[in-house]
Motif scaffolding. Sequence first.
Motif, PDB file in Angstrom:
ATOM      1  N   TYR A 162       7.581  -6.401   3.484  1.00  0.00           N
ATOM      2  CA  TYR A 162       7.069  -5.338   2.624  1.00  0.00           C
ATOM      3  C   TYR A 162       8.160  -4.920   1.634  1.00  0.00           C
ATOM      4  O   TYR A 162       9.334  -4.822   1.968  1.00  0.00           O
ATOM      5  CB  TYR A 162       6.648  -4.125   3.456  1.00  0.00           C
ATOM      6  CG  TYR A 162       6.197  -2.954   2.606  1.00  0.00           C
ATOM      7  CD1 TYR A 162       4.864  -2.806   2.257  1.00  0.00           C
ATOM      8  CD2 TYR A 162       7.119  -2.036   2.122  1.00  0.00           C
ATOM      9  CE1 TYR A 162       4.454  -1.748   1.455  1.00  0.00           C
ATOM     10  CE2 TYR A 162       6.718  -0.980   1.316  1.00  0.00           C
ATOM     11  CZ  TYR A 162       5.388  -0.842   0.983  1.00  0.00           C
ATOM     12  OH  TYR A 162       4.994   0.191   0.182  1.00  0.00           O
ATOM     13  N   ARG A 164       8.336  -2.198  -2.056  1.00  0.00           N
ATOM     14  CA  ARG A 164       7.762  -1.512  -3.216  1.00  0.00           C
ATOM     15  C   ARG A 164       8.905  -1.128  -4.142  1.00  0.00           C
ATOM     16  O   ARG A 164      10.037  -0.879  -3.695  1.00  0.00           O
ATOM     17  CB  ARG A 164       6.933  -0.292  -2.821  1.00  0.00           C
ATOM     18  CG  ARG A 164       7.697   0.843  -2.186  1.00  0.00           C
ATOM     19  CD  ARG A 164       6.778   1.963  -1.726  1.00  0.00           C
ATOM     20  NE  ARG A 164       7.525   2.979  -1.012  1.00  0.00           N
ATOM     21  CZ  ARG A 164       7.914   4.151  -1.537  1.00  0.00           C
ATOM     22  NH1 ARG A 164       7.602   4.445  -2.800  1.00  0.00           N
ATOM     23  NH2 ARG A 164       8.595   5.018  -0.823  1.00  0.00           N
ATOM     24  N   ARG A 176       4.516  -5.258  -2.682  1.00  0.00           N
ATOM     25  CA  ARG A 176       4.226  -6.566  -2.100  1.00  0.00           C
ATOM     26  C   ARG A 176       4.056  -6.402  -0.603  1.00  0.00           C
ATOM     27  O   ARG A 176       4.951  -5.904   0.088  1.00  0.00           O
ATOM     28  CB  ARG A 176       5.337  -7.564  -2.402  1.00  0.00           C
ATOM     29  CG  ARG A 176       5.045  -8.971  -1.834  1.00  0.00           C
ATOM     30  CD  ARG A 176       6.165  -9.952  -2.141  1.00  0.00           C
ATOM     31  NE  ARG A 176       6.265 -10.240  -3.552  1.00  0.00           N
ATOM     32  CZ  ARG A 176       5.483 -11.084  -4.225  1.00  0.00           C
ATOM     33  NH1 ARG A 176       4.506 -11.708  -3.595  1.00  0.00           N
ATOM     34  NH2 ARG A 176       5.656 -11.290  -5.509  1.00  0.00           N
ATOM     35  N   THR A 177       2.894  -6.809  -0.121  1.00  0.00           N
ATOM     36  CA  THR A 177       2.592  -6.736   1.304  1.00  0.00           C
ATOM     37  C   THR A 177       2.023  -8.077   1.727  1.00  0.00           C
ATOM     38  O   THR A 177       0.884  -8.407   1.368  1.00  0.00           O
ATOM     39  CB  THR A 177       1.571  -5.632   1.610  1.00  0.00           C
ATOM     40  OG1 THR A 177       2.034  -4.407   1.061  1.00  0.00           O
ATOM     41  CG2 THR A 177       1.373  -5.477   3.102  1.00  0.00           C
ATOM     42  N   LEU A 181       0.196  -8.882  -3.983  1.00  0.00           N
ATOM     43  CA  LEU A 181       1.088  -8.196  -4.908  1.00  0.00           C
ATOM     44  C   LEU A 181       0.246  -7.292  -5.803  1.00  0.00           C
ATOM     45  O   LEU A 181      -0.657  -7.771  -6.499  1.00  0.00           O
ATOM     46  CB  LEU A 181       1.862  -9.196  -5.781  1.00  0.00           C
ATOM     47  CG  LEU A 181       2.683  -8.586  -6.917  1.00  0.00           C
ATOM     48  CD1 LEU A 181       3.817  -7.712  -6.373  1.00  0.00           C
ATOM     49  CD2 LEU A 181       3.242  -9.669  -7.832  1.00  0.00           C
ATOM     50  N   GLU A 183       0.527  -4.472  -8.890  1.00  0.00           N
ATOM     51  CA  GLU A 183       1.366  -3.883  -9.932  1.00  0.00           C
ATOM     52  C   GLU A 183       0.604  -2.769 -10.618  1.00  0.00           C
ATOM     53  O   GLU A 183      -0.599  -2.893 -10.886  1.00  0.00           O
ATOM     54  CB  GLU A 183       1.767  -4.927 -10.971  1.00  0.00           C
ATOM     55  CG  GLU A 183       2.757  -5.960 -10.489  1.00  0.00           C
ATOM     56  CD  GLU A 183       3.260  -6.819 -11.630  1.00  0.00           C
ATOM     57  OE1 GLU A 183       4.453  -7.127 -11.647  1.00  0.00           O
ATOM     58  OE2 GLU A 183       2.446  -7.178 -12.508  1.00  0.00           O
ATOM     59  N   CYS A 197      -4.015  -6.543  -8.785  1.00  0.00           N
ATOM     60  CA  CYS A 197      -3.729  -6.953  -7.425  1.00  0.00           C
ATOM     61  C   CYS A 197      -3.996  -8.456  -7.325  1.00  0.00           C
ATOM     62  O   CYS A 197      -5.125  -8.908  -7.606  1.00  0.00           O
ATOM     63  CB  CYS A 197      -4.635  -6.194  -6.465  1.00  0.00           C
ATOM     64  SG  CYS A 197      -3.960  -6.011  -4.824  1.00  0.00           S
ATOM     65  N   THR A 200      -1.766 -14.216  -2.912  1.00  0.00           N
ATOM     66  CA  THR A 200      -1.071 -15.500  -2.838  1.00  0.00           C
ATOM     67  C   THR A 200      -2.043 -16.609  -2.465  1.00  0.00           C
ATOM     68  O   THR A 200      -1.986 -17.716  -3.010  1.00  0.00           O
ATOM     69  CB  THR A 200       0.059 -15.421  -1.790  1.00  0.00           C
ATOM     70  OG1 THR A 200       0.938 -14.360  -2.137  1.00  0.00           O
ATOM     71  CG2 THR A 200       0.838 -16.724  -1.731  1.00  0.00           C
TER      72      THR A 200
END
Length: 818
Positions: A162, A164, A176-177, A181, A183, A197, A200
């Motif tokens: 994690y 931020r 980022r979790t 991701l 922003e 958002c 991945t």
Amino acid sequence: MLFHPIIIPKQTAVVNSRAVFFAIIPAAGLTAGAPRCTLLETFREGFMTNGQHLLFYRNPARCWEEALPLGNGRIGAMVYGRADEELIELNEDTLWGGRPRSFDGGGYFEQLGEARRLLRERRFAEADEFISSHMLHYDSEGYLPAGRLKLRFAGPLPDGEYRRELELSEAVAATRTGGLLCEWFVSAPHQVLVMRCTATVPGTAGFALSLDSPLRHTVGIEAGDLFLNGVCPVHARGDEITETDAEGRGGIRFEIRARLLAEGGTVAAGAGALTASGADSIQLLVAIRSDFRGWNREPAGAFPAEACRADLDRAAAAGSDALRRAHIEEHQLYYRRSSLELPEDAADALPTDERLAAGTGAPSPALAALLYNYGRYLLLASSRPGTEPANLQGIWNRHTLPPWGSNYTTNINLEMNYWSALPANLAECAEPLFRFLREAAEAGKETAERLYHARGWCLHHNSDLWRFTYPATGQARWAYWPVAGLWLCRHICEYYRFTGNLEFLREAYPLLRGSAAFALDLLTGDESGALGTSPSTSPENGFLDPESGRTATVCACGSSMDLELIRECFLNLAEAAAELGLDEPLLAESEPALARLRRPGIGEAGQLLEYDEAYEEAEPHHRHLSHLYGVYPGELFTPDCDPERYEAARISLIRRGDRSTGWAMCWRLALWARFRDGGRAEAVLKEFLTPVDPAAETSYQSGGIYPNLLSAHPPFQIDANLGIPAAIAELLVQSHRRSADGTMILDLLPALPPGWEEGKLTGVRARNGVTLDLAWKNSRVAAVRIRAAKPVKVELNAPRFTRRVEAGPEAQFLTSYQ
């Protein structure tokens, strides 16, 4: 047009690690493809800069004081970075309680006469109580939150590290979790809050979006958009909220409207929420508008749905990549103008909250650089041309009854909000302040005439969206202070001195003249014939009544701050009239009044007296430093001009102590810079950077800083964050002195703190239209790049480095140490 922006062309600095030098690479402006940190080239190997433009954390925000602020001057957002249910607190700068209103002020002038009588009889505590009980009847309104966005993510998130962060140079917050991701940014070019958002693993992004607000509201779906319609109360201040007036009308109406756009997935609407699922990426656009039409006009009376839809349509048509690019390019045109770099240590690589904790007692110099850069970021995020001025909390507030109404407090706080605009090279950000001043002066004409039977205009210690200018309710120690307009007019004169913009001065001149006319009519004479003000307070402080022993806050012959403000006002009027070539008839009154104006006294301990006599101090370590105004932000007392009172002010500052509220330590820092004491400045910075646990019980005067680097009074106020870049700049560059022949002196490194032996400050502005970059090593000036809007003679003054130059639009490079 009152405000004229100044654009400084970008200059790139390149410095060698063996011999310090600068190369000139002029450019018309920044380009989209410009490398990050173009202005942040280092002058020795291993000198890190990223931690001086970045906040980052290993955990989501537990509370508001850990969330990350975004803004475009009008729309504010606090991003929590939560992994399961993201929370975004929203603000819009025109959401205040109230509607336009007027006051009669009946009987005030007669009561003023009674207060003066009590003071002549030296019944100070009685006069204090009389003013508090009989002359303070009204109040300003409070600033209100808009609402909250909640994003509940679909299903469990993938495992993963994690993080931020808030990248100051891009004004983008990111979380980022695992495989997701997100922003966030608030776009000035497109006037919307934007979130993207990205997953991945394609097809795994999804969440449900909902809206709510602590204000009266309804939520609905229209054409795929989620909207919230809200109504502000007609009164919200202290512990009281009144939703409607006697006619059944509420206050300002507003709308929050959200739209989801999914790539590779679906969006559905229903049950007061929007849902996106199965997407590669999702873009969220949020618009906020109100029906506010002006400080002296009734709100339009309708929810601004059309304006919100238009904002969303324009942003959606631009596309996500173009939105982000336009936002960053526009932000960097301002942000990259100036930067401070200072040495880092190992702790500076830690997350921001851990970095603060590691620096307790001995913070890294790089943390001061981060404060400088963060303060500029926050000013740019909370005050833009066309917006409302930054209030006590900038534009970020989650309370319906915020501390002190989150209003415009004009006995230090609003002024401090804009200390940095000129030296830190964000002159455009001051436009809302000048518009506020023009509107407050219009409202304050009636206040001056009704309450004081005076010419000109006046403003007391509180104001709001509706340009409230009357004394507020409460106690005389804060509410009776009719000279706030004089302090605010200093910003007009400083803008002219920094920019040389004669047209600006010409258009703002009536405000200066009006404040001087009011000051003349406010003055009263004592038995010796000296002029002062009565009643007079030194904002929020007090003394012990010699007769009764009780705390009193009003004196009979002018507090030192009143006298310093009035002296400066008359001098500024004469200077402005001369610059404009005006035959000003008011000078026939102000010049003899200036000669009779009482001078602040000096006490037995050598201290500058705060009041008209050497009363015993009720709070020797009081947060306010009003009587030291003549040292900073003023320049009435310097080593060259009134050195006796300059030294007396230094003794007073020692007696006050270093530890105080956040904004009060910012003022102390600026004063120690003017006293050229880098060691004492370092001590204040250490106190300022004391970590504050938002959940802990703290004294409201304990100061410190929250995990998101917002300053603590406590509770949070923005003034210290916005003022600290100016205070730090004063440690490195000062331009308020003149030589015997009138040449401006640029004092370089006048108060360099220990540990700051090397560093670089770019794009700092000085008076006479001068902009300079400064590099130093081994506590000595290494190189200077100087330019000016028009040719001007400048005397550069530093240890082992003194020379005179004629600066002009063509940059000059000077070196002194290799």
